[in-house]
Design an enzyme around this catalytic site. Structure first.
Site, short mmCIF file in Angstrom:
data_model
loop_
_atom_site.label_atom_id
_atom_site.label_comp_id
_atom_site.label_asym_id
_atom_site.label_seq_id
_atom_site.Cartn_x
_atom_site.Cartn_y
_atom_site.Cartn_z
N GLY A 111 0.87 -1.53 -0.11
CA GLY A 111 0.44 0.11 -0.33
C GLY A 111 0.78 1.31 0.02
O GLY A 111 1.74 1.35 -0.78
N GLN A 145 7.96 -9.64 7.82
CA GLN A 145 9.27 -8.70 7.34
C GLN A 145 9.47 -7.67 7.73
O GLN A 145 10.42 -7.82 7.51
CB GLN A 145 8.19 -8.72 5.90
CG GLN A 145 7.93 -7.28 5.03
CD GLN A 145 7.80 -7.64 3.70
OE1 GLN A 145 7.04 -8.11 3.07
NE2 GLN A 145 8.10 -6.81 3.13
N GLY A 150 5.74 4.34 -8.98
CA GLY A 150 6.18 3.05 -8.40
C GLY A 150 5.18 2.23 -8.99
O GLY A 150 4.88 1.05 -9.69
N HIS A 151 4.73 2.25 -7.53
CA HIS A 151 3.56 1.13 -7.70
C HIS A 151 2.61 0.55 -9.01
O HIS A 151 2.41 -0.20 -9.89
CB HIS A 151 2.52 0.69 -6.45
CG HIS A 151 3.21 0.58 -4.84
ND1 HIS A 151 3.66 1.51 -4.87
CD2 HIS A 151 3.65 -0.29 -5.01
CE1 HIS A 151 4.25 1.85 -3.15
NE2 HIS A 151 4.12 0.24 -3.11
N ARG A 204 8.92 4.87 2.17
CA ARG A 204 9.26 5.14 3.39
C ARG A 204 10.33 6.50 2.36
O ARG A 204 10.50 7.53 3.03
CB ARG A 204 10.79 4.44 2.99
CG ARG A 204 10.12 3.46 3.98
CD ARG A 204 11.04 2.42 4.49
NE ARG A 204 10.70 1.55 5.41
CZ ARG A 204 10.20 -0.20 5.09
NH1 ARG A 204 10.61 -0.14 3.85
NH2 ARG A 204 10.00 -1.02 5.58
N MET A 241 11.65 6.34 -5.87
CA MET A 241 10.32 6.59 -5.44
C MET A 241 10.17 4.60 -4.28
O MET A 241 10.94 3.92 -4.59
CB MET A 241 9.12 6.63 -6.27
CG MET A 241 8.93 7.68 -6.89
SD MET A 241 7.59 7.28 -7.90
CE MET A 241 7.50 9.40 -8.41
N SER A 242 9.66 5.21 -3.25
CA SER A 242 8.91 5.08 -2.01
C SER A 242 8.31 5.25 -0.96
O SER A 242 8.37 6.18 -0.78
CB SER A 242 10.99 4.03 -1.80
OG SER A 242 10.72 4.20 0.17
N LYS A 274 13.62 -1.80 -8.24
CA LYS A 274 14.13 -0.90 -7.32
C LYS A 274 14.32 -1.92 -5.70
O LYS A 274 15.55 -1.41 -5.01
CB LYS A 274 12.77 0.03 -6.65
CG LYS A 274 12.45 0.32 -4.91
CD LYS A 274 13.57 1.25 -4.56
CE LYS A 274 13.32 2.18 -3.44
NZ LYS A 274 13.50 1.20 -2.54
N ASP A 275 13.39 -2.80 -5.72
CA ASP A 275 13.99 -3.93 -4.39
C ASP A 275 14.55 -5.47 -4.95
O ASP A 275 13.69 -6.39 -5.21
CB ASP A 275 12.98 -4.47 -3.58
CG ASP A 275 11.86 -3.54 -3.06
OD1 ASP A 275 13.02 -2.76 -1.97
OD2 ASP A 275 10.60 -2.65 -3.85
P1 AMP Z 1 6.70 -2.69 -1.48
O1 AMP Z 1 4.80 -1.67 -0.85
O2 AMP Z 1 6.72 -1.00 -1.23
O3 AMP Z 1 5.95 -4.13 -1.36
O4 AMP Z 1 6.13 -2.55 -3.13
C1 AMP Z 1 5.45 -3.46 -3.48
C2 AMP Z 1 6.09 -3.49 -4.90
O5 AMP Z 1 6.57 -1.88 -5.60
C3 AMP Z 1 7.36 -4.39 -4.61
O6 AMP Z 1 7.99 -4.79 -6.24
C4 AMP Z 1 8.27 -2.61 -5.34
O7 AMP Z 1 9.57 -3.87 -5.38
C5 AMP Z 1 7.75 -2.08 -6.16
N1 AMP Z 1 8.03 -0.79 -5.89
C6 AMP Z 1 8.57 -0.01 -4.82
N2 AMP Z 1 8.90 1.02 -5.12
C7 AMP Z 1 8.91 1.09 -6.26
C8 AMP Z 1 9.36 2.11 -7.88
N3 AMP Z 1 9.84 3.14 -7.26
N4 AMP Z 1 9.38 1.81 -8.52
C9 AMP Z 1 9.55 0.31 -9.34
N5 AMP Z 1 8.97 -0.39 -8.80
C10 AMP Z 1 8.51 -0.84 -7.75
#
Ligand code: AMP
Length: 286
Positions: free
Chosen positions: A31, A61, A36-37, A187, A184-185, A149-150
Site C-alpha cells: 500500500g 518481514q 512506482g507501484h 519510506r 520512489m519509495s 527497486k527491490d
Molecule cells: P512495497 O509496497 O514497497 O512492498 O512495493 C510493492 C512493489 O512495488 C514491489 O515489487 C516493489 O519493488 C515495487 N516498487 C516500489 N517502489 C518502486 C519504484 N520506485 N519503482 C518500481 N517499482 C517499485
C-alpha cells in the site's frame, strides 16, 4: 472493481477468470501506492485480462526494531488509485486473515537471503518469501509483477518460485524515479526536506558509477568507490553497504564482465533507503 479482505472471495474471483480463459496478473504491495507501484499495475493492465493488486503490510518481514507500526497506511487513496488504474480486484486482508493463530510454517531462501540487506534485516526475506508464496497460493496468477527497486527481493522471489515449482511468471519492472533521480519509495515520506537533499546522493552516486562503467571501468571495487565517494558528501548518511554484485547470484564481483548490479543501502535519520542500477555492457538503461 472488487475489494475484499477475504481469502475465499479472492479465490472465487480468480476461479471465475480462469474459467473465462483470461490471463491474470498480480501486483503485491504494502500500500501507500505511488508512481512506482502504478507502473507495475499499468504493465499488468497492458499484459493481462484480469489484474489483482494485494495491499498488505506484512508484519513478518519487519524486525521488532523496524517501522511496522509507523509504516504509512493510506487504504482509501490506494483503493481509489487502483480503481483509476483499471484494477479488477483489490485483495486487502488483515493480519489475522493471513496468519491464523498457531501458524507454524515459513520459508527460507538460502544464500540470497544472507547477502546485501540480509544481515541488516534479520528475518526480513523469510517474511517476504513466505507472504509472496501465500499470496500466490490465494491468487495463482499467470504473472506477478515486482519492482527492480527491490532488486534482492526480485531475485529471491524468482528463485523461490523456481524452487517450489510455482507456475506464475515473475516479471521485473524498472525503477521509477522522481525527476531529480530519487527512487520512489513509500519510506521517502519519512524524510525531512534536508534529508531528502542528502538522499539525492544515492542515485547521483549510482549514476556516476554507471557512467564510469559505460566509459570502460570494469573493476568492482572502483565502481563501489565512486558511489561511496558521493555518499561521503552527505553528513547525515550512514552507509550500510555499497556492493557491486552478480545480477543472478548477488555475489560480490571484483570484475564486471557483461552485466552486474550495484546496490546501496543507507540510513538517513530514521529512514532506511535502498537503490540499485544495472551495469550492462550491451547498452544503457536500467
Ligand atoms: P512495497 O509496497 O514497497 O512492498 O512495493 C510493492 C512493489 O512495488 C514491489 O515489487 C516493489 O519493488 C515495487 N516498487 C516500489 N517502489 C518502486 C519504484 N520506485 N519503482 C518500481 N517499482 C517499485
Amino acid at each position: 472493481m472488487d475489494v475484499t479482505g477475504q481469502i475465499e472471495k479472492a479465490r472465487d474471483a480468480v476461479r471465475r477468470i480462469r474459467c473465462d480463459g483470461e490471463t491474470s496478473g498480480l501486483v503485491p504491495t504494502m500500500g501507500a501506492l505511488h508512481e512506482g507501484h502504478l507502473s507495475l499495475i499499468r504493465r499488468a493492465r497492458d499484459e493481462c485480462g484480469f489484474v489483482a493488486v494485494s495491499i498488505f503490510v506484512n508484519p513478518t518481514q519487519f524486525a521488532p526494531n523496524e517501522d511496522f507500526d509507523a509504516y504509512p497506511r493510506t487504504r482509501e487513496a490506494d483503493v481509489d488509485a487502483c480503481a483509476s488504474a483499471g484494477v479488477d480486484l483489490v485483495f486487502a486482508p488483515n493480519v489475522a486473515t493471513m496468519y491464523s493463530p498457531g501458524n507454524l510454517t515459513g520459508l527460507h531462501v538460502n544464500e540470497l537471503s544472507e547477502v546485501l540487506c540480509g544481515p541488516f534485516r534479520q528475518g526480513h526475506f523469510d517474511g517476504v518469501a513466505t507472504i509472496v508464496a501465500k499470496l500466490l497460493n490465494i491468487i495463482p496468477a499467470d504473472r506477478a509483477y515486482f519492482g527492480e527497486k527491490d532488486y534482492q527481493q526480485l531475485v529471491l522471489i524468482r528463485r523461490m518460485c523456481a524452487d517450489l515449482n510455482v507456475a506464475t511468471e515473475i516479471v521485473g519492472c524498472p525503477t521509477v524515479r522522481e525527476p531529480d533521480g530519487l527512487a520512489m519509495s513509500s519510506r521517502n515520506a519519512y524524510l525531512s526536506a534536508q534529508q531528502r537533499e542528502q538522499a539525492l546522493l544515492i542515485s547521483a552516486g549510482l549514476f556516476a558509477a554507471r557512467d564510469a562503467f559505460v566509459a570502460g571501468e570494469r573493476d568492482g571495487r572502483a565502481l563501489e568507490g565512486i558511489v561511496r565517494a558521493r555518499l561521503k558528501r552527505g553528513e547525515g548518511i550512514e552507509v550500510e553497504y555499497v556492493e557491486c554484485v552478480d545480477a543472478l547470484t548477488l555475489e560480490r564481483v571484483s570484475h564486471v564482465a557483461d552485466e552486474a548490479r550495484i546496490c546501496v543501502a543507507v540510513r538517513i535519520g530514521r529512514s532506511r533507503l535502498i537503490d540499485n542500477v544495472r551495469l550492462y555492457a550491451g547498452g544503457g538503461g536500467e
